[in-house]
Design an enzyme around this catalytic site. Structure first.
Site, PDB file in Angstrom:
ATOM      1  N   PHE A   1       3.480  29.184  35.607  1.00 31.21           N
ATOM      2  CA  PHE A   1       3.961  29.531  34.270  1.00 31.21           C
ATOM      3  C   PHE A   1       2.975  28.950  33.258  1.00 31.21           C
ATOM      4  O   PHE A   1       2.875  27.729  33.125  1.00 31.21           O
ATOM      5  CB  PHE A   1       5.364  28.969  34.046  1.00 31.21           C
ATOM      6  CG  PHE A   1       6.342  29.400  35.109  1.00 31.21           C
ATOM      7  CD1 PHE A   1       7.024  30.607  34.986  1.00 31.21           C
ATOM      8  CD2 PHE A   1       6.556  28.628  36.239  1.00 31.21           C
ATOM      9  CE1 PHE A   1       7.914  31.025  35.975  1.00 31.21           C
ATOM     10  CE2 PHE A   1       7.444  29.033  37.231  1.00 31.21           C
ATOM     11  CZ  PHE A   1       8.120  30.240  37.106  1.00 31.21           C
ATOM     12  N   TYR A   2       2.253  29.817  32.584  1.00 35.75           N
ATOM     13  CA  TYR A   2       1.225  29.380  31.627  1.00 35.75           C
ATOM     14  C   TYR A   2       1.778  29.352  30.211  1.00 35.75           C
ATOM     15  O   TYR A   2       2.667  30.136  29.870  1.00 35.75           O
ATOM     16  CB  TYR A   2       0.012  30.301  31.696  1.00 35.75           C
ATOM     17  CG  TYR A   2      -0.831  30.056  32.928  1.00 35.75           C
ATOM     18  CD1 TYR A   2      -1.847  29.118  32.920  1.00 35.75           C
ATOM     19  CD2 TYR A   2      -0.582  30.752  34.104  1.00 35.75           C
ATOM     20  CE1 TYR A   2      -2.605  28.873  34.054  1.00 35.75           C
ATOM     21  CE2 TYR A   2      -1.338  30.521  35.246  1.00 35.75           C
ATOM     22  CZ  TYR A   2      -2.351  29.580  35.210  1.00 35.75           C
ATOM     23  OH  TYR A   2      -3.098  29.332  36.320  1.00 35.75           O
ATOM     24  N   TYR A   3       1.214  28.452  29.416  1.00 41.39           N
ATOM     25  CA  TYR A   3       1.697  28.265  28.044  1.00 41.39           C
ATOM     26  C   TYR A   3       0.597  28.502  27.016  1.00 41.39           C
ATOM     27  O   TYR A   3      -0.576  28.245  27.288  1.00 41.39           O
ATOM     28  CB  TYR A   3       2.242  26.836  27.871  1.00 41.39           C
ATOM     29  CG  TYR A   3       3.515  26.657  28.644  1.00 41.39           C
ATOM     30  CD1 TYR A   3       4.745  26.887  28.056  1.00 41.39           C
ATOM     31  CD2 TYR A   3       3.480  26.313  29.990  1.00 41.39           C
ATOM     32  CE1 TYR A   3       5.917  26.777  28.771  1.00 41.39           C
ATOM     33  CE2 TYR A   3       4.647  26.198  30.729  1.00 41.39           C
ATOM     34  CZ  TYR A   3       5.858  26.428  30.114  1.00 41.39           C
ATOM     35  OH  TYR A   3       7.008  26.335  30.842  1.00 41.39           O
TER      36      TYR A   3
ATOM     37  N   ALA B   1       3.251  32.043  28.025  1.00 37.60           N
ATOM     38  CA  ALA B   1       2.189  33.026  27.829  1.00 37.60           C
ATOM     39  C   ALA B   1       2.232  34.102  28.915  1.00 37.60           C
ATOM     40  O   ALA B   1       2.204  35.296  28.626  1.00 37.60           O
ATOM     41  CB  ALA B   1       0.826  32.342  27.843  1.00 37.60           C
TER      42      ALA B   1
END
Lengths: 179, 179
Positions: free
Chosen positions: B35-37, B105
């Protein structure tokens, strides 16, 4: 999760006696080192938030947790939204936060002697540079904030302490005031 | 800590045979959800940084880690400064990051079959929406980056792969390009 917390200055020896009379269960004593951060994009002093890494140790073990505290949501107590989880390596989280532009703000060091009384945790805190405090604390969901606060006041009364003496400033805030 | 990593597109079946011939040690297969931010104060696409929570699971167990990756420090490979640590609860870290203004993101989902070969980890990655890749990876300190990269190229050659086919874009970048 909400953290409901009431804190007063108090002499520990008197409170300790009262805890014994009330048959409070001792949860042991730990040392806590709290490393607080400033954010690169917000003034936490203004937004009333906090971000910290805590290193908690007793004689046998040490654990590190990262914690975010949101602004006060209830003025009658020190109630905040809190997100907290254990981390494998606090130093790595420090490096990660530094890389993102978060800067070390201050360190709070204390010894915390914990008791369980009803559904509350009573902490006898000795904070370096500040002295002796007693905190009565519990966790609850949003609808439980008001009853939890009322219950915390009752616990304070049982301990011979006065909710009117409540200090709403965090240890971090008190230390920074002193500077 | 620096992560030295070389990645190419490759058919897994051929590489798997080669790994058997080379007596590479199988480290098992895991699924990884990343899970990218996005940051509130920087454009990570521009600064070439990444912040993610990874949930890695095999048949028995699951672990969650938080990772910061700095910009590329060596153009010949995909070498970055990396800060990574296990966390007790990834969802809590997500809530903490959200409270600080970090926004979700994109998510990268892959199956990763790992082997140990010399001092490298060879990963056969099947990335949802992108296909099959092989990554050769190791960790080193700053002075070890160049020799580690040369060694990674040698491993690629041993596997019948060509370092010139190297893809320097992350899976996240490749997925976002496709959008």
């Amino acid at each position: 999760m909400y953290e409901v917390e009431v804190k007063v200055r108090a002499d520990h020896e008197t409170v300790r006696e009262r805890l014994r009379e009330l048959d409070a269960r001792s949860l042991g004593t730990v040392t806590q080192e709290d490393f607080y951060y400033d954010a690169p994009h917000r003034d936490f002093a203004e937004t009333d938030e906090a971000l910290r890494i805590r290193r908690e140790a007793d004689d046998d073990d040490a654990v590190e947790v990262v914690t975010y505290k949101g602004p006060l949501v209830e003025q009658e107590s020190k109630t905040r939204k809190e997100h907290e989880t254990v981390v494998g390596n606090g130093e790595t989280v420090d490096q990660l936060l530094s890389a993102l532009g978060f800067e070390s703000a201050a360190t709070v060091h204390k010894e915390r002697e914990r008791y369980e009384l009803d559904s509350y945790v009573v902490s006898l805190d000795t904070v370096t540079g500040l002295g002796e405090f007693v905190e009565v604390e519990t966790e609850t969901n949003e609808s439980g904030v008001e009853p939890a606060r009322v219950g915390a006041y009752e616990v304070l009364h049982e301990l011979g302490l006065d909710p009117d003496d409540q200090i709403r400033t965090s240890y971090l805030g008190l230390l920074l005031e002193d500077e």
